[in-house]
Design an enzyme around this catalytic site. Sequence first.
Site, mmCIF file in Angstrom:
data_model
loop_
_atom_site.group_PDB
_atom_site.id
_atom_site.type_symbol
_atom_site.label_atom_id
_atom_site.label_comp_id
_atom_site.label_asym_id
_atom_site.label_seq_id
_atom_site.Cartn_x
_atom_site.Cartn_y
_atom_site.Cartn_z
ATOM 1 N N GLU A 119 -10.932 5.442 -6.057
ATOM 2 C CA GLU A 119 -11.088 4.008 -5.842
ATOM 3 C C GLU A 119 -11.718 2.995 -7.220
ATOM 4 O O GLU A 119 -12.614 3.548 -7.971
ATOM 5 C CB GLU A 119 -12.289 3.791 -4.840
ATOM 6 C CG GLU A 119 -11.808 4.334 -3.459
ATOM 7 C CD GLU A 119 -10.698 3.269 -2.901
ATOM 8 O OE1 GLU A 119 -10.725 2.010 -3.343
ATOM 9 O OE2 GLU A 119 -10.046 3.495 -1.816
ATOM 10 N N ARG A 136 -0.788 -5.499 4.700
ATOM 11 C CA ARG A 136 0.040 -4.955 3.401
ATOM 12 C C ARG A 136 1.174 -4.014 3.934
ATOM 13 O O ARG A 136 1.222 -3.437 5.091
ATOM 14 C CB ARG A 136 -0.935 -3.852 2.811
ATOM 15 C CG ARG A 136 -2.169 -4.794 2.217
ATOM 16 C CD ARG A 136 -3.005 -3.589 1.289
ATOM 17 N NE ARG A 136 -3.258 -2.691 2.191
ATOM 18 C CZ ARG A 136 -4.387 -1.757 1.974
ATOM 19 N NH1 ARG A 136 -4.896 -1.931 0.655
ATOM 20 N NH2 ARG A 136 -4.864 -0.853 2.753
ATOM 21 N N ARG A 173 0.771 -0.996 0.001
ATOM 22 C CA ARG A 173 -0.069 0.006 -0.006
ATOM 23 C C ARG A 173 0.845 1.222 0.105
ATOM 24 O O ARG A 173 1.553 1.583 0.863
ATOM 25 C CB ARG A 173 -0.954 -0.024 1.117
ATOM 26 C CG ARG A 173 -1.917 1.166 1.439
ATOM 27 C CD ARG A 173 -2.659 1.571 0.382
ATOM 28 N NE ARG A 173 -3.718 2.456 0.591
ATOM 29 C CZ ARG A 173 -3.484 3.749 0.205
ATOM 30 N NH1 ARG A 173 -2.319 4.248 -0.070
ATOM 31 N NH2 ARG A 173 -4.412 4.650 0.536
#
Length: 220
Positions: A103, A144, A95
């Site tokens: 998004e 992540r 990330r």
Amino acid sequence: MRGKPSFGGSKLTALIVALILAAAGAIVNWLQPSGREGQRPAPPAQSQTPAQGRPGTALAGGIPQGSYTLTGMIVNVADGDTVTLRAPDGQRKIRMDSIDAPEEGHGAEQPGQPYAEASRKHLAGLVAGKTLTAQCYEQDQYGRDVCAVILEDGRSANRAQVEAGYAWAYTARRGDYLRDKAMPDLQRQAKAAGRGLWAQQGAMQPWKWRYDCWRQRQCG
């Protein structure tokens, strides 16, 4: 009987003098070191190793130093701020730190934002298929790695996304997610130039989109 004068004695004397001079020269040369072998050899050059900076220390260009690094090929670009890096110990989902990209859609209940695919494609053009190093800071709640992805020329892919107008500086929660303090200024420049998503009217921050649209069903 007189004949030609004999030079035997003179030749012998000259030979002895020559031998003495040669011996003296050899002694002088032995006592006085020559230019190359008489000098003290220079110490071998030491290779420079990167400083192990503490988290928060700035790298070149002001990119914050990570607490660990990952190096490997970028094998997937899921969206404008999420990639998968194939490290020696397996694939790691990254990330990207300090930014938030439009998004992508996840079905009818979670529609995507404008410029989401354009953002993903721009990031893919920067990193896909390349072996890169990520400066990583922590793992998030989803496992992540939160990192700055460093391009081959030393720039930050995170910054490049904001600079091109394909991501926001992640200023939600009063900047809790914003390690790289260069991001807001890069965003202002991209917005002023109308680059990327800033070409549209009413661009909505992804963190607001996730709340208003996905949770509150207000996607107007």
